[in-house]
Motif scaffolding. Structure first.
Motif, PDB file in Angstrom:
ATOM      1  N   VAL A  63       4.152   0.320  -7.630  1.00  0.00           N
ATOM      2  CA  VAL A  63       2.795  -0.129  -7.318  1.00  0.00           C
ATOM      3  C   VAL A  63       2.914  -1.388  -6.476  1.00  0.00           C
ATOM      4  CG1 VAL A  63       0.619  -0.962  -8.286  1.00  0.00           C
ATOM      5  CG2 VAL A  63       1.904   0.822  -9.484  1.00  0.00           C
ATOM      6  N   ALA A  64       2.261  -1.386  -5.333  1.00  0.00           N
ATOM      7  CA  ALA A  64       2.328  -2.554  -4.446  1.00  0.00           C
ATOM      8  C   ALA A  64       1.777  -3.793  -5.144  1.00  0.00           C
ATOM      9  CB  ALA A  64       1.539  -2.286  -3.170  1.00  0.00           C
ATOM     10  N   LEU A  65       2.414  -4.934  -4.869  1.00  0.00           N
ATOM     11  CA  LEU A  65       1.922  -6.194  -5.401  1.00  0.00           C
ATOM     12  C   LEU A  65       0.696  -6.631  -4.615  1.00  0.00           C
ATOM     13  CD1 LEU A  65       5.265  -8.206  -5.725  1.00  0.00           C
ATOM     14  CD2 LEU A  65       4.174  -6.701  -7.403  1.00  0.00           C
ATOM     15  N   HIS A  66      -0.203  -7.317  -5.271  1.00  0.00           N
ATOM     16  CA  HIS A  66      -1.332  -7.902  -4.568  1.00  0.00           C
ATOM     17  C   HIS A  66      -0.787  -9.024  -3.682  1.00  0.00           C
ATOM     18  CE1 HIS A  66      -5.022 -10.110  -3.814  1.00  0.00           C
ATOM     19  NE2 HIS A  66      -5.663  -9.007  -4.185  1.00  0.00           N
ATOM     20  N   PRO A  67      -1.286  -9.166  -2.450  1.00  0.00           N
ATOM     21  CA  PRO A  67      -0.792 -10.231  -1.576  1.00  0.00           C
ATOM     22  C   PRO A  67      -0.864 -11.622  -2.212  1.00  0.00           C
ATOM     23  CG  PRO A  67      -2.137  -8.708  -0.319  1.00  0.00           C
ATOM     24  CD  PRO A  67      -2.268  -8.307  -1.767  1.00  0.00           C
TER      25      PRO A  67
END
Length: 108
Positions: free
Chosen positions: A91-95
């Motif tokens: 899951v991509a990290l939040h910026p």
């Protein structure tokens, strides 16, 4: 922890989809076949990271990357070379999480 924005080439130059940020932060790692072991994050993006460790790992292996103050980031080893490995997060990290980890004043 140190973050040097702009040191790693932008995606258009090196073919990556997301900008990477150089960091030097200790991490606790875990795989299904091994207990916990130490590693150092060398760069970080919303999609993954590059780690350095002396612990043997294998491409395709599932890993848990834990930084102080954060829940584990789960991913897969996608490449290994000379004691370094690339992790692609599930899951991509939040910026904002990447920005927080890369803040020069943040000490972990």
């Amino acid at each position: 922890m140190v973050c040097q924005i702009g040191v790693v080439p932008p995606p258009a130059v090196d073919g990556r989809r997301h900008p990477r940020h150089e960091v030097a932060v200790g991490a606790a790692m875990r795989t299904a076949g091994q207990g916990r072991f130490g590693a150092v994050l060398q760069d970080l993006s919303v999609a993954g990271c590059r780690i350095v460790t002396s612990t043997p790992m294998h491409v395709g292996e599932r890993v848990f990357v834990r930084l102080p103050g954060f829940q584990a980031f789960v991913g897969e080893i996608v490449w290994i070379e000379n004691g370094q490995a690339g992790v692609l997060f599930d899951v991509a990290l939040h910026p904002a999480v990447v920005d927080h980890i890369c803040q020069p004043t943040t000490r972990r």
